[in-house]
Design a protein around this motif. Structure first.
Motif, short mmCIF file in Angstrom:
data_model
loop_
_atom_site.label_atom_id
_atom_site.label_comp_id
_atom_site.label_asym_id
_atom_site.label_seq_id
_atom_site.Cartn_x
_atom_site.Cartn_y
_atom_site.Cartn_z
N GLY A 119 0.83 -1.21 0.00
CA GLY A 119 0.00 0.00 0.00
C GLY A 119 0.86 1.25 0.00
O GLY A 119 0.93 1.99 -0.98
N LEU A 120 1.54 1.48 1.12
CA LEU A 120 2.41 2.65 1.22
C LEU A 120 3.62 2.55 0.31
O LEU A 120 4.13 3.55 -0.19
CB LEU A 120 2.85 2.86 2.67
CG LEU A 120 1.72 3.15 3.67
CD1 LEU A 120 2.25 3.16 5.10
CD2 LEU A 120 1.04 4.46 3.33
N GLY A 121 4.08 1.31 0.07
CA GLY A 121 5.23 1.10 -0.81
C GLY A 121 4.96 1.47 -2.26
O GLY A 121 5.89 1.80 -3.01
N SER A 122 3.70 1.43 -2.68
CA SER A 122 3.39 1.83 -4.05
C SER A 122 3.47 3.36 -4.20
O SER A 122 3.66 3.87 -5.29
CB SER A 122 2.00 1.34 -4.46
OG SER A 122 1.00 1.99 -3.70
N ILE A 123 3.34 4.07 -3.08
CA ILE A 123 3.45 5.53 -3.09
C ILE A 123 4.89 5.97 -2.88
O ILE A 123 5.39 6.83 -3.60
CB ILE A 123 2.53 6.14 -2.01
CG1 ILE A 123 1.07 5.75 -2.27
CG2 ILE A 123 2.68 7.65 -1.95
CD1 ILE A 123 0.14 6.05 -1.11
N TRP A 124 5.57 5.37 -1.88
CA TRP A 124 6.96 5.71 -1.55
C TRP A 124 7.80 4.43 -1.50
O TRP A 124 8.18 3.96 -0.42
CB TRP A 124 7.04 6.40 -0.19
CG TRP A 124 6.31 7.68 -0.09
CD1 TRP A 124 6.61 8.85 -0.72
CD2 TRP A 124 5.15 7.93 0.69
NE1 TRP A 124 5.70 9.82 -0.37
CE2 TRP A 124 4.79 9.28 0.50
CE3 TRP A 124 4.36 7.16 1.55
CZ2 TRP A 124 3.69 9.85 1.12
CZ3 TRP A 124 3.27 7.73 2.15
CH2 TRP A 124 2.95 9.06 1.94
N PRO A 125 8.12 3.87 -2.66
CA PRO A 125 8.86 2.60 -2.65
C PRO A 125 10.24 2.69 -2.00
O PRO A 125 10.68 1.72 -1.37
CB PRO A 125 8.98 2.23 -4.13
CG PRO A 125 8.57 3.42 -4.91
CD PRO A 125 7.81 4.32 -4.00
N SER A 126 10.91 3.81 -2.12
CA SER A 126 12.25 3.92 -1.54
C SER A 126 12.22 3.91 -0.01
O SER A 126 13.23 3.63 0.63
CB SER A 126 12.95 5.18 -2.04
OG SER A 126 12.23 6.33 -1.63
N VAL A 127 11.06 4.19 0.57
CA VAL A 127 10.93 4.21 2.03
C VAL A 127 10.29 2.92 2.55
O VAL A 127 10.79 2.30 3.49
CB VAL A 127 10.09 5.43 2.48
CG1 VAL A 127 9.83 5.39 3.98
CG2 VAL A 127 10.77 6.72 2.08
N PHE A 128 9.19 2.49 1.94
CA PHE A 128 8.39 1.39 2.49
C PHE A 128 8.67 0.03 1.86
O PHE A 128 8.13 -0.96 2.33
CB PHE A 128 6.90 1.72 2.37
CG PHE A 128 6.47 2.81 3.32
CD1 PHE A 128 6.27 2.54 4.66
CD2 PHE A 128 6.30 4.11 2.87
CE1 PHE A 128 5.90 3.54 5.54
CE2 PHE A 128 5.92 5.11 3.74
CZ PHE A 128 5.72 4.83 5.08
N GLN A 129 9.49 -0.04 0.84
CA GLN A 129 9.84 -1.34 0.26
C GLN A 129 11.30 -1.65 0.55
O GLN A 129 12.07 -1.99 -0.35
CB GLN A 129 9.53 -1.36 -1.24
CG GLN A 129 8.05 -1.35 -1.52
CD GLN A 129 7.72 -1.47 -2.99
OE1 GLN A 129 8.57 -1.36 -3.86
NE2 GLN A 129 6.45 -1.69 -3.28
#
Length: 178
Positions: A119-129
């Motif tokens: 969910g959040l990783g699709s918005i901010w992948p460098s942070v949440f993935q």
């Protein structure tokens, strides 16, 4: 008069005592629950790593074995230490409910990881993935929320309190006194 003036010194011990009287049993239960859970976590972690590294067991199989053994330890610890003062019901029922609520707690941790990663990783992948975000979402947030849920559900549904005593009903005889 004793020479002491009323003030915060007298109020605080009374307030603390009142809080401990009201919530002390809950604090003791939570402490015991956390101790049992911490030891169960160590059993799970150590057994998983032993099975995968020293015995060459496949990871999913090793995790299943270590989780079942650790959860069984947690059940025994919670039944006979954390909530030993609670009424004992059918042990098979308690064990089944315990594992059901463990599965729900695991689902909470997985949901937190999925929300973070996908969910959040699709918005901010460098942070949440990232591995750090995965560990925080799963082990900090997910395990924290799952643990709160398990504490509540074990206390409410698995290791239930004995029912309160019923007061004998007073029988009114209409024939007397009329």
């Amino acid at each position: 008069m004793t020479g002491e003036q009323p003030g915060p010194r007298q109020t605080r011990p009374g307030l603390i005592r009142a809080l401990l009287d009201r919530f002390g049993h809950l604090v003791r239960e939570m402490s015991k629950f956390a101790t049992v859970g911490g030891i169960a976590f160590l059993v799970d972690f150590a057994l998983f790593n032993y099975l995968t590294t020293a015995r060459g067991v496949e990871q999913v199989t090793a995790k299943t074995i270590s989780t079942v053994i650790a959860a069984s330890f947690a059940f025994v610890g919670n039944r006979f230490w954390t909530w030993r003062h609670r009424q004992r019901n059918n042990p098979a029922r308690e064990y089944a409910l315990f594992f059901f609520f463990n599965a729900v707690g695991l689902g909470i941790a997985v949901a937190c990881l999925a929300i973070s990663r996908y969910g959040l990783g699709s918005i901010w992948p460098s942070v949440f993935q990232t591995p750090l975000a995965d560990n925080i979402a799963s082990f900090v947030v997910g395990t924290g929320l799952g643990t709160l849920f398990r504490f509540w559900s074990y206390r409410r549904f698995v290791f239930v309190e004995a029912g309160t005593r019923t007061v004998p009903q007073v029988k009114h005889d209409r024939d007397h006194g009329a």
